[in-house]
Scaffold this active site. Structure first.
Site, PDB file in Angstrom:
ATOM      1  CG  HIS A 169      17.733 -20.941 -35.347  1.00 17.45           C
ATOM      2  ND1 HIS A 169      18.184 -21.839 -34.396  1.00 17.45           N
ATOM      3  CD2 HIS A 169      18.642 -20.994 -36.354  1.00 17.45           C
ATOM      4  CE1 HIS A 169      19.313 -22.390 -34.816  1.00 17.45           C
ATOM      5  NE2 HIS A 169      19.615 -21.896 -36.012  1.00 17.45           N
ATOM      6  CB  SER A 294     -14.495 -22.796 -31.699  1.00 18.00           C
ATOM      7  OG  SER A 294     -14.670 -22.222 -30.422  1.00 18.00           O
TER       8      SER A 294
END
Length: 447
Positions: A169, A294
């Site tokens: 979780h 990038s």
């Protein structure tokens, strides 16, 4: 414009041409025509051994010359057929005329009408296409999948003893080992590969509506069902669907699509996990000189290989879903929709191939950052609470779970010192306290 990788509409033939070009031998228009020629030639050779009186003069000595028609099949041959198709407006009939032309050149004029004898076009398409599909899976897809499994297996072995904080979780959970988490995927992939390989390659071969009508009316004494079974299964290495309409029912092909989708799902799961580990700094990535991560942020090295794979796997599975849902449905004895759809079976395979190669490339770039894994473990001493309360259960200590719950469910980090202090305050033997203090997030990793 001429068709080039730069002008192709589909990226599988354009941007990703180098990753997919080997599939042209199985799924291009040229390949489809070649496999049709292959089936027609092998069918004729089989007919010559079936006892048909008019073919008894044909003793099989020309078999090698006949097989050379498809073994040496050229782009020029395919173009001859495409040109003839413009005249006939029928692709398989154009193949028949091509073979008649070649047979005449070989002096086999007496045998011309036994080319495509008693067949409908789907007897050719529904054997040629599964034959090419089988070859593509066994010669391209499975070797690529095996290479990916091998790459994962090597990493699982290399990292078999590397402790890592698990997250269920998204929250810190009982520690595991990095190699084991990688091996989860190898086990899943191997299991699904076995299921994929167990599926037969279904083929239809039985005349216009599946009953050998024309064959039986011409030669009623011949066991055409046995002939069809032997031709499809022994000569072509496929599985003949015994009771069909004009077309193959495609249930086995749909099963192949479903099996491929399950493998794609596993690979997407893998890519997302590795992507997340990279974002957590568990992995660095090898930097290739000159490459840019990038256009605006010079520091970035993006996990683009796993993102590329995930995107291509999604496209592939969407197409496979359509193929699996559509192909087994045909109006009455046959409509044309299957033919239109079947021409696209190479597209999902191309996207899968791109994805697998991207995944392998991404795995090869990974650099393990053990310091990050160790730091994550060190910051989460609360995860040894499970171990402590389990040993206390063994010792008959009252309400151990509740005692650990009070210690660990606080809005601040549980440190090694806090754990040690808790153990010191327990009313248990010193032997047990020593055992409890020996447990750390790094060594509480199970078997």
């Amino acid at each position: 414009m001429d068709l080039l990788p730069l002008t192709a509409v589909s990226p599988v033939d354009g941007r990703y041409h180098n990753a997919t070009k080997e599939l042209a031998d199985y799924f291009s228009e040229y390949a489809l025509i070649k496999y049709r020629v292959f089936v027609e030639v092998e069918y004729f050779i089989r007919l010559c051994n079936s006892g048909i009186p008019q073919l008894r003069h044909f003793d099989g000595t020309l078999n090698s010359r006949l097989r050379a028609i498809y073994e040496q099949f050229s782009l020029e041959d395919a173009q001859w057929i495409k040109t003839k198709e413009k005249e006939t407006n029928h692709d398989v009939k154009a193949v028949e005329y091509f073979l008649k032309d070649r047979f005449e050149a070989m002096g086999l004029t007496d045998s011309l009408e036994f080319i495509h004898f008693g067949l409908t076009s789907q007897d050719i398409n529904n054997t040629a296409i599964p034959y090419s599909w089988k070859k593509a899976l066994t010669e391209v897809y499975l070797p690529q999948l095996n290479a990916l499994i091998d790459a994962l297996d090597r990493l699982a072995t290399d990292w078999s003893e590397v402790p890592m904080l698990a997250r269920t979780h998204g929250q810190p959970a009982s520690p595991t080992r990095l190699g084991k988490e990688i091996r989860v995927f190898t086990e899943r992939l191997i299991a699904q590969r076995q299921q994929l390989e167990a599926i037969p390659y279904g083929a239809k071969f039985g005349g216009a509506t599946g009953n050998f009508n024309a064959h039986k009316v011409a030669y009623p004494e011949t066991d055409w069902v046995a002939f069809g079974n032997a031709f499809v299964e022994d000569t072509l290495g496929l599985h003949r669907s015994k009771t069909t309409t004009q077309i193959e029912h495609y249930d086995y092909f749909a099963a192949h699509c479903d099996a491929l989708k399950r493998i794609n799902t596993i690979l997407i799961d893998l890519c997302r996990d590795i992507w997340t580990y990279i974002s957590m700094d568990y992995f660095k990535q090898k930097i290739t000189k000159g490459q840019i991560g990038s256009s605006a942020m010079p520091h970035k090295v993006n996990p683009i290989d796993f993102e590329n794979a995930e995107g291509n796997l999604g496209i592939a599975s969407a197409l496979l879903e359509h193929l699996a849902a559509k192909l087994p449905i045909s109006r009455l004895q046959r409509d044309l929709t299957d033919s239109t759809v079947l021409r696209n079976i190479g597209v999902p395979m191309a996207h899968i191939l791109i994805a697998i190669k991207s995944t392998v490339r991404g795995l090869q770039k990974l650099i393990l950052n053990e310091n990050a894994l160790k730091a994550d473990l060190e910051q989460n001493w609360a995860v040894v609470a499970e171990a402590i309360q389990t040993i206390l259960r063994r010792e008959g200590y009252p309400k151990p779970y509740e005692a650990l719950k009070e210690l660990t469910r606080i809005n601040e980090a549980v440190t090694q010192e806090a754990i040690a202090g808790f153990v010191d305050g327990l009313n248990v033997d010193e032997r047990v306290k020593t055992e409890l203090k020996s447990i750390t997030p790094a060594n509480y990793t199970g078997v």
